[in-house]
Motif scaffolding. Structure first.
Motif, short mmCIF file in Angstrom:
data_model
loop_
_atom_site.label_atom_id
_atom_site.label_comp_id
_atom_site.label_asym_id
_atom_site.label_seq_id
_atom_site.Cartn_x
_atom_site.Cartn_y
_atom_site.Cartn_z
N ALA A 49 26.79 38.06 50.92
CA ALA A 49 27.67 38.53 51.99
C ALA A 49 29.01 37.82 51.84
O ALA A 49 29.06 36.59 51.71
CB ALA A 49 27.07 38.22 53.36
N THR A 50 30.09 38.59 51.79
CA THR A 50 31.41 38.02 51.60
C THR A 50 32.26 38.23 52.84
O THR A 50 32.10 39.21 53.58
CB THR A 50 32.12 38.66 50.39
OG1 THR A 50 32.20 40.08 50.59
CG2 THR A 50 31.34 38.40 49.12
N ASN A 51 33.17 37.29 53.07
CA ASN A 51 34.03 37.31 54.25
C ASN A 51 35.50 37.43 53.87
O ASN A 51 35.89 37.06 52.75
CB ASN A 51 33.86 36.01 55.04
CG ASN A 51 32.52 35.89 55.75
OD1 ASN A 51 32.25 34.90 56.40
ND2 ASN A 51 31.68 36.90 55.61
N PRO A 52 36.33 37.93 54.79
CA PRO A 52 37.77 38.02 54.52
C PRO A 52 38.41 36.67 54.17
O PRO A 52 39.41 36.62 53.46
CB PRO A 52 38.34 38.57 55.83
CG PRO A 52 37.22 39.34 56.43
CD PRO A 52 35.98 38.56 56.08
N ASP A 53 37.84 35.57 54.67
CA ASP A 53 38.41 34.26 54.37
C ASP A 53 38.02 33.76 52.98
O ASP A 53 38.39 32.64 52.58
CB ASP A 53 38.02 33.23 55.44
CG ASP A 53 36.53 32.92 55.47
OD1 ASP A 53 35.77 33.40 54.59
OD2 ASP A 53 36.10 32.19 56.38
N GLY A 54 37.28 34.57 52.21
CA GLY A 54 36.91 34.20 50.84
C GLY A 54 35.55 33.53 50.71
O GLY A 54 35.09 33.28 49.60
N THR A 55 34.89 33.28 51.84
CA THR A 55 33.55 32.68 51.80
C THR A 55 32.54 33.69 51.27
O THR A 55 32.62 34.88 51.58
CB THR A 55 33.11 32.23 53.20
OG1 THR A 55 34.04 31.26 53.70
CG2 THR A 55 31.71 31.62 53.17
N VAL A 56 31.61 33.23 50.47
CA VAL A 56 30.50 34.09 50.02
C VAL A 56 29.19 33.33 50.23
O VAL A 56 29.08 32.14 49.90
CB VAL A 56 30.67 34.52 48.55
CG1 VAL A 56 30.73 33.31 47.61
CG2 VAL A 56 29.53 35.44 48.14
#
Length: 228
Positions: A142-149
């Motif tokens: 799962a990836t986030n707009p802030d670049g976290t995966v």
């Protein structure tokens, strides 16, 4: 199926699952029927179906994940992309709305033992449904707009899946209490700022739970950054 207080998931991709007959859980990221993916097409995906970068097995998978996740992380709706773990080729992708997407029965059969990556527009960690689905995947990301995966693999214990659901629900209730929000409120009805604060609290709590229990329950879990 729904209940008055929460949207309840009563069915989780049963194809290729012999030991989980039913996982019942609340799922705020997906539709009221608990389906993981719906809609059509692969809007936002930079690679076509069947394509993969050149190189060895690991390089091919990593390259596909990098390209897909960079292309999709800033979308305002979820896109799930299914990747062959041996070749790195995109098997198929589907787009949904901000809160979720669903697979039909034939697609569920294709998903078994693959790598599934999808984006969460609201900077959130795995939902309970994501974790239940990981039972018959090689891994889920799962990836986030802030670049976290976030990445989870080898989640094969039913009790661990149910324990995650319980922990997630507890964290959600705690976040709502802190915000003074009625527990019956659906996540899609929160304001943007309320969603951000609630999901941030849930993500922190569930990240710790997944990290603390990985060794005991035999799954692999990592939190990192999208490949540049």
């Amino acid at each position: 199926m729904t209940q008055n207080r929460y949207d309840i998931v009563v069915e989780v991709s049963k194809s290729n699952i012999e030991h989980i007959h039913e996982v019942q859980k609340f799922n705020p990221y997906h539709d009221r029927l608990g389906r993981f993916t719906s809609g059509g097409g692969g809007a936002g995906v930079s690679m076509g179906v069947g394509s993969a970068p050149a190189g060895g097995k690991k390089e091919a998978v990593t390259g596909t994940l990098r390209d897909v996740e960079k292309a999709n992380k800033d979308l305002d709706h979820e896109v799930a992309t299914i990747i062959n773990p041996d070749t790195g080729k995109v098997i198929f992708s589907k787009a949904g709305d901000r809160f979720g997407v669903s697979f039909n029965s034939s697609e569920q059969r294709e998903i078994a033992r693959t790598v599934l990556t999808h984006n969460h527009p609201d900077n959130s960690i795995f939902s309970p449904m994501d974790v239940a689905m990981s039972y018959h995947l090689k891994s889920i990301r799962a990836t986030n707009p802030d670049g976290t995966v976030y990445e989870l693999g080898n989640m094969k214990r039913r009790d661990a899946i149910m324990a995650y659901n319980t922990h997630y629900m507890t964290a959600r209730s705690e976040s709502f209490n802190k915000l003074g929000i009625d527990a019956k409120t659906r996540d899609r009805d929160l304001t943007a700022s309320q969603r951000a604060e609630s999901f941030s609290y849930i993500a922190g709590s569930c990240h710790k739970w997944l990290s603390d229990n990985a060794s005991k329950d035999g799954y692999q879990y990592e939190k990192g950054r999208i490949e540049s």
